[in-house]
Design an enzyme around this catalytic site. Structure first.
Site: not given
Ligand code: ZN
Length: 159
Positions: A46, A51, A88-89, A130-131, A134
């Site tokens: 995701g 991000q 998380c990226l 999670h997304e 953000h």
């Molecule tokens: Zn993330």
């Protein structure tokens, strides 16, 4: 294919609230395409627009069942509980234990700005939560139980 730079923890863009999308534009469509490319290249499940430095309420997800694009997503129902590893990226190489709902129902718009409803269980429910966090400037690290730990990836051995 165009890759965008993934912002990492410490970048203030990750703590800001994203603005809703009111209409689809070629520029936003390009952003969505780039977000998908960037997520796949980074082998994530995701990615949210902040991000890549864009404060708009757009999320892309693929937990292995094909790409999902969510515009202005909201969780409208959640049930149950799951506790598991999350990463998380924007926090590369780390993971931690987070409790999330086992099931969520999400209302959003698709790329044609048509309303869509998704239901997710397990990993997909976790990815939705999670997304969407953000988009409000929240990181999973705020929810980690215990300490973050390093994750090591095995290198692919081609032989
Ligand atoms: Zn993330």
């Amino acid at each position: 294919m165009a890759l965008r730079t993934i912002r990492v923890e410490g970048d203030s863009v990750l703590t800001k609230k994203s603005r809703p999308v009111d209409k689809m534009t070629p520029r936003l469509q390009e952003l969505i395409d780039d977000m998908l490319d960037t997520m796949y290249e980074a082998m994530g499940v995701g990615l949210a627009a902040p991000q890549v430095g864009i404060l708009r309420r757009i999320v892309v997800i693929d937990v292995g069942d094909g790409p999902i694009v969510l515009i202005n997503p909201e969780i409208i129902e959640s049930a149950g509980e799951q506790t598991g590893e999350e990463g998380c990226l924007s926090v590369p190489g780390m993971a931690g234990t987070v409790t999330r709902p086992e099931f969520v129902r999400v209302k959003a718009m698709d790329e044609n700005m048509e309303e869509v409803i998704y239901e997710g269980e397990g990993l997909l429910a976790r990815a939705f939560c999670h997304e969407i966090d953000h988009l409000d400037g929240h990181m999973y690290t705020e929810l980690v139980e215990g300490d973050l730990h390093k994750v090591t990836y095995e290198e692919d051995e081609e032989n």
